[in-house]
Enzyme design. Structure first.
Site, PDB file in Angstrom:
ATOM      1  N   ASP A 198      55.212   4.181  29.521  1.00  0.00           N
ATOM      2  CA  ASP A 198      53.808   4.780  29.520  1.00  0.00           C
ATOM      3  C   ASP A 198      54.083   3.343  30.944  1.00  0.00           C
ATOM      4  O   ASP A 198      53.711   2.267  30.363  1.00  0.00           O
ATOM      5  CB  ASP A 198      53.488   5.609  29.281  1.00  0.00           C
ATOM      6  CG  ASP A 198      53.706   6.495  28.320  1.00  0.00           C
ATOM      7  OD1 ASP A 198      54.257   7.107  29.317  1.00  0.00           O
ATOM      8  OD2 ASP A 198      52.173   7.334  28.280  1.00  0.00           O
TER       9      ASP A 198
ATOM     10  N   GLY B 298      55.808   9.875  26.598  1.00  0.00           N
ATOM     11  CA  GLY B 298      56.393  10.807  26.389  1.00  0.00           C
ATOM     12  C   GLY B 298      55.678  12.507  25.316  1.00  0.00           C
ATOM     13  O   GLY B 298      55.067  11.811  24.767  1.00  0.00           O
TER      14      GLY B 298
ATOM     15  N   ALA C 210      57.409  12.250  21.794  1.00  0.00           N
ATOM     16  CA  ALA C 210      57.883  11.616  21.383  1.00  0.00           C
ATOM     17  C   ALA C 210      56.132  11.596  20.857  1.00  0.00           C
ATOM     18  O   ALA C 210      55.784  11.289  20.228  1.00  0.00           O
ATOM     19  CB  ALA C 210      58.208  10.434  22.005  1.00  0.00           C
TER      20      ALA C 210
ATOM     21  N   ASN D  10      46.157  23.288  28.516  1.00  0.00           N
ATOM     22  CA  ASN D  10      44.840  23.592  28.666  1.00  0.00           C
ATOM     23  C   ASN D  10      43.902  24.767  29.377  1.00  0.00           C
ATOM     24  O   ASN D  10      44.938  24.775  30.229  1.00  0.00           O
ATOM     25  CB  ASN D  10      44.756  21.801  29.354  1.00  0.00           C
ATOM     26  CG  ASN D  10      45.072  21.811  30.599  1.00  0.00           C
ATOM     27  OD1 ASN D  10      45.604  22.660  31.177  1.00  0.00           O
ATOM     28  ND2 ASN D  10      45.305  20.661  30.554  1.00  0.00           N
TER      29      ASN D  10
ATOM     30  N   GLY E  85      39.377  20.441  25.766  1.00  0.00           N
ATOM     31  CA  GLY E  85      38.343  19.195  25.958  1.00  0.00           C
ATOM     32  C   GLY E  85      37.501  18.973  24.965  1.00  0.00           C
ATOM     33  O   GLY E  85      37.916  18.983  23.838  1.00  0.00           O
TER      34      GLY E  85
ATOM     35  N   GLY F 252      36.877  21.328  22.568  1.00  0.00           N
ATOM     36  CA  GLY F 252      37.797  21.604  20.950  1.00  0.00           C
ATOM     37  C   GLY F 252      38.233  22.710  21.364  1.00  0.00           C
ATOM     38  O   GLY F 252      39.442  21.945  22.861  1.00  0.00           O
TER      39      GLY F 252
ATOM     40  N   THR G 131      44.753  10.100  27.287  1.00  0.00           N
ATOM     41  CA  THR G 131      46.346  10.317  27.992  1.00  0.00           C
ATOM     42  C   THR G 131      47.639  10.794  25.797  1.00  0.00           C
ATOM     43  O   THR G 131      45.890   9.669  25.060  1.00  0.00           O
ATOM     44  CB  THR G 131      46.703   9.142  27.859  1.00  0.00           C
ATOM     45  OG1 THR G 131      46.281   8.783  29.508  1.00  0.00           O
ATOM     46  CG2 THR G 131      48.483   9.160  28.305  1.00  0.00           C
TER      47      THR G 131
ATOM     48  N   ASP H  60      48.743  16.264  23.381  1.00  0.00           N
ATOM     49  CA  ASP H  60      50.074  15.953  22.213  1.00  0.00           C
ATOM     50  C   ASP H  60      49.268  15.416  21.082  1.00  0.00           C
ATOM     51  O   ASP H  60      50.391  16.158  20.328  1.00  0.00           O
ATOM     52  CB  ASP H  60      50.955  14.755  23.052  1.00  0.00           C
ATOM     53  CG  ASP H  60      51.463  14.666  24.487  1.00  0.00           C
ATOM     54  OD1 ASP H  60      51.820  15.867  25.046  1.00  0.00           O
ATOM     55  OD2 ASP H  60      51.517  13.782  24.836  1.00  0.00           O
TER      56      ASP H  60
HETATM   57  O1  RIB Z   1      50.586  14.031  27.532  1.00  0.00           O
HETATM   58  C1  RIB Z   1      50.927  12.454  27.746  1.00  0.00           C
HETATM   59  C2  RIB Z   1      52.244  11.985  28.161  1.00  0.00           C
HETATM   60  O2  RIB Z   1      52.748  12.344  29.561  1.00  0.00           O
HETATM   61  C3  RIB Z   1      52.183  10.580  28.686  1.00  0.00           C
HETATM   62  O3  RIB Z   1      53.128   9.768  27.240  1.00  0.00           O
HETATM   63  C4  RIB Z   1      53.655  10.502  29.775  1.00  0.00           C
HETATM   64  O4  RIB Z   1      54.581   9.624  28.825  1.00  0.00           O
HETATM   65  C5  RIB Z   1      53.763  12.356  29.951  1.00  0.00           C
HETATM   66  O5  RIB Z   1      54.837  12.453  29.209  1.00  0.00           O
END
Ligand code: RIB
Length: 279
Positions: free
Chosen positions: A26, A52, A55, A197, A214, A217, A236, A240
């Site tokens: 990133d 990513g 990951a 989302n 967001g 919740g 960010t 994930d």
């Molecule tokens: O969801 C955030 C991720 O989206 C970032 O880390 C970026 O690499 C994209 O994959």
């Protein structure tokens, strides 16, 4: 999944999670406000971080206590080697992380504004080389897992192969349908849940949909959960962290309500650091 999972020290089952997805470097900068199309604005210093969706979610599931294996591709470059080492250090099984010679490790261009909101453009690189054959190579691991978690920064045929193997083995499929692209109803029907989302939710019609909201919740069917109060630095990777923690909780045997609570807490926590992963 057929075998019983081992139990952790606190008596809760340790879930086994396989994540099939992307690994990116990133490239992040901060701006006061996002530019309009055609406009140039000045940002802050450029920062290189690991990211990513695949990951990020694998590491979040590991932080949540799951045994995690990742299926993905990195380039034959310094970024790919560093990423492999970082995953190993975090306890993630990289047996099915392949080094691809014909493309660089994936890259994401991320711009964060003063409110902590981001825009992201991904150059997939090695992620786009992840094939159905790679997934078949990890089929035994997917079959033995309690949950398999996949996102959409890899090819459609690869995602569908994951779903087919999971369905045959009755391994729970958690599909983070991001970034948005058209998906066949047959694929959406195999996921429990589809994680999206609020913007992404408009693109899909799935029987089991878990929507992140967001700062409000998340909801999954009748269940809702609110996050603890946080002062976000950078959103960010919050989605994930949510998806990884959700998969880990479901894999450990939590019900919807418990998994949703754990996921919302993990998503909120992930807004407290810069970038998608804790340093
Ligand atoms: O969801 C955030 C991720 O989206 C970032 O880390 C970026 O690499 C994209 O994959």
């Amino acid at each position: 999944m057929t075998a019983a999972s081992p139990t952790g020290g606190r008596g809760r089952a340790v879930g086994r999670v396989v994540v099939v997805g992307s690994l990116n470097v990133d490239l992040v900068t901060e701006v006061d406000r996002h530019p309009s199309p055609g406009e140039t604005v000045l940002g802050g210093d450029l920062v290189r971080l690991r990211g990513g969706k695949g990951a990020n979610q694998a590491l979040a599931a590991a932080r949540a206590g799951a045994e995690v294996a990742i299926v993905g591709r990195v380039g034959d470059d310094a970024d790919g080697r560093a990423y492999r080492d970082a995953l190993v250090a975090a306890g993630v099984d990289v047996t099915h992380l392949t080094t691809t010679p014909d493309a660089p490790t994936g890259t994401a261009l991320i711009v964060v504004d003063a409110e902590g909101e981001n825009t992201i453009v991904v150059a997939p690189g090695a992620n786009a080389r992840l094939t159905p054959a790679d997934v078949h190579g990890a089929a035994a691991t997917i079959r033995a897992a309690d949950a398999v978690l996949v996102q959409l920064e890899i090819g459609q045929d690869t995602v569908e192969t994951v779903a087919e193997i999971a369905s045959e083995a009755r391994t729970r499929l958690v599909l983070n349908a991001s970034p948005v692209r058209p998906l066949p109803p047959s694929l959406l029907a195999l996921a429990d849940p589809v994680v999206v989302n609020e913007h992404e939710a408009r693109a899909y019609d799935a029987a089991s949909t878990c929507v992140t909201l967001g700062a409000r919740g998340a909801r999954w069917g009748e269940e809702t959960a609110s996050p603890p109060p946080v002062d976000p630095v950078d959103t960010t990777g919050a989605g994930d962290a949510f998806a990884g923690a959700l998969a880990a909780a479901l894999a450990s045997g939590e019900d919807r309500a418990g998994a949703l609570r754990a996921a919302v807490a993990a998503g909120a926590e992930a807004t407290r650091w810069v970038g998608a992963q804790p340093l």
